[in-house]
Write an enzyme that holds these catalytic residues in place. Sequence first.
Site, mmCIF file in Angstrom:
data_model
loop_
_atom_site.group_PDB
_atom_site.id
_atom_site.type_symbol
_atom_site.label_atom_id
_atom_site.label_comp_id
_atom_site.label_asym_id
_atom_site.label_seq_id
_atom_site.Cartn_x
_atom_site.Cartn_y
_atom_site.Cartn_z
ATOM 1 N N ASP A 679 0.556 -3.665 -3.686
ATOM 2 C CA ASP A 679 2.110 -4.067 -3.639
ATOM 3 C C ASP A 679 2.479 -5.359 -3.324
ATOM 4 O OD1 ASP A 679 4.383 -2.368 -3.660
ATOM 5 O OD2 ASP A 679 4.615 -2.758 -1.477
ATOM 6 N N LYS A 683 4.508 -8.281 -5.485
ATOM 7 C CA LYS A 683 5.720 -8.980 -4.735
ATOM 8 C C LYS A 683 5.465 -10.547 -5.042
ATOM 9 C CE LYS A 683 6.683 -5.582 -1.224
ATOM 10 N NZ LYS A 683 6.639 -5.201 -0.010
#
Length: 817
Positions: A679, A683
Amino acid sequence: MKILKFGGSSVGSVESINRLMKILKDEEGGEQKPLVVLSAMQGVTNLLSEMALMASQGESFEEGLKELEEKHFQVVKQLMAVRSQNPVFTKLKIYFNELEDLLQGVFTLQELSPQTRDKILSFGERCSVLLVSHIAGQYFPDTLAVDASVLIKTDDTFGNARVDMKTSEKLIQEFVDLKRDKFLFITGFIASTVDGKTTTLGRGGSDYTAAIFGSALNASTVEIWTDVDGMLTADPRMVKKAFSLPVLSYTEAMELSYFGAKVIYPPTMMPAFLKNISIVIKNSFNPSFSGTIIQRDSGRSSFPIKGISSINKVSILNLSGSGMIGKAGFSGKLFTLLAQNHINVILITQSSSEHSITFAVHPEDAHQAKRLIENEFELEIAADKLHVPELEGNLSVLAIVGENMKKTPGMSGRLFYALGRNGVNVRAIAQGSSEYNISVIISHNDLSKALNAVHDAFFSSLKTTLHMFCLGTGNISSTLLSQIRKQHEFLKENNDIEIKMVGISNSRKMHFNLNGIELSTWNDTLDNEGEKADLKLFIEEMKNLNLPNCVLLDNTASHEPVKYYEEVFSSNISLVTCNKLANSGSYKQYCSLKDCARKHGVDFFYETNVGAGLPIVRTLKELMTSGDRIISIEAILSGTISYIFNNYVGDRSFYDVVKTAQELGFTEPDPRDDLKGADFMRKFLILARDSGLTLEPEDIVLENILPRNCIDAPSVEAFYAELEASESHFKALKDRAEAENKAIRYIGKLEDGQVQIRLELVDSSHPFYSLSGSDNVISFITERYSQRPLVVKGPGAGAEVTAAGVFAELVNVGHNA
Ligand code: ADP
Ligand code: ASP
Ligand code: MG
């Protein structure tokens, strides 16, 4: 003297005739009796027209005739004393018999000439005047029904006859002089030729009759009583936010009505203008409202335009060819030809090179116009100096009108921006040399959307309605919808925005409501009224509704919606999403999504892809667009990992901390999804790309926090067991950090075009040392921020802050351009 004209809806029913009587009573006691002009009862002219057509096609018209009789007889029965009913029945019956004979003739011959059609249509006004004058006779002395067809003289253009004003005015003056003591009820719409054949003044022509009488009698005012509060800024059937205009100039009223504002018939303005008679449009359903006054002076207004009109259906003909260049008289010849054949040209545009002329006509005239041109210019076409005229249908005209436009620059810019942004393709443009009007031709399918978008753009002190479609009903959507609900009034008051959720879907169900889905009960509505979810159909429906200021929210974490993003942009729908998958896929996809949104002039907002509601994406974008250059970025972008290391102090085991983090809702269902750093990687990839790097996901070097046995564990439970067993691995790290007086941080770094995400031990001089809770922090070193970095820090996870970030972007849709 005053002329009062009542339209179909003001004589449409028992109730409306009662209202009419009340309005007349209120007029009593004025200096002079008003003159009353009446239309046919509502729907009657259409019914007569249909019966005539059916008869001409050999179909039965009996039912229509019955309906017509019933409609009039009912009013007599309900509004007249029994003893006075019979004479009215008899007179009406005479009309109906005459009408039946005419229709029978058409039926037998199966032929309907414009002349016969006019005669048939004339019965509508003749019946209503007879009816209303008798009803009025019960309240007022000396009422008289007047068939104005003998007073208004025209040429023999049946269906749309041209009035001989001089003769008509004289006849009217003589007649009214003779009947000065009577209360006159006069037929609108109908007239006759010199030799007495009935003609009509064009659909909606009763308004014109009123103005002709007004002019002949030098009336002070002509009042047009209808079913709306005067002339509105747009057709209220198409634009819900339309509002009433207090004052219009004759020219403005003429332009608005010429381009479709049906509330007043355009020729009405001419006689009033010549004699400086004011026209007042009033609402018979709301008589105390002042309505609209039409006069010489356009009045003051804070808006740059007065209104927006439209003609529903037009066709255009496009003429092009070298033979037109510099050929004096070509357009003269063309338009004379059309005029001679009674073809009304609605709008003309000509390119400055004179290489082409485009003009709009009513669809029913289009084929004839094309044929006429092909015949007339046969030789030029054969010699290839003129191309065969191209005909295109299913189009509409939209026009903005107002005298203020002349003084205000940028009007066409505003118009085209509103159209362009909503994906409305403009086929042709015409601006009247008076600058009172700019007209555009657009696809008929876009008309409603265009009218509403343009209305919002010009009357910007009114609320903009954002039409929102929402994908996903999880934590973020639920929080967002309750935030919107709480802010609804505030937004309306302070931001001039109204958010209307038109569609919502999760993986099970979907639901649409054009009037807006109630935000306090959306959950139940979706459960109870929702149909089976189908993403393809959802997108399809959203496109088909073709609403202005439209935005899709993707609050899912799924790949499925991403497949439709380009289709959404291509339909000129903006997108706000917290779904990271689109921008963190292949670089090719990242670029093509951005290009597509830019190409269609829509917003693609994804601030919440990185650091929830923190202004990270926006900050980076502003740095880049203002010409700064990124030297390095350092960031902690996983709230979950931050939380874990911030709490992995003292005696608690790593296992305990992860478990608590999960219980508090800080982790994915499988905590490895966070701990493996995927994750975080997504980003950071998005940030790196936004800072100008061409990177694929696999270009990012990602250090694993977890030992192999934890990663390989077959289930979440097994993972926890492995985690407990691996405490020594984490403890070693913690001990080292404590010994060196440092903190453990999982940090992403972009430097020299490379991105690495690694565990690091930082000392108290490092800006990330003091990070607490689940906060995110990002530090930009740029050419301008080279000595001390630009740092953004704060809560970077959680439904409240993410939803707030989505919300902020939502209200900014359409505001940046
Ligand atoms: P009447 O029967 O009274 O002559 P019309 O049907 O001819 O009434 O005209 C009134 C209707 O015109 C309204 O009901 C409204 O729907 C329509 N209309 C279209 N554009 C406008 C506008 N700009 N302002 C007001 N009404 C409009
Ligand atoms: N009755 C006619 C029509 O419907 C005239 C009018 O209403 O003004 O067109
Ligand atoms: Mg009308």
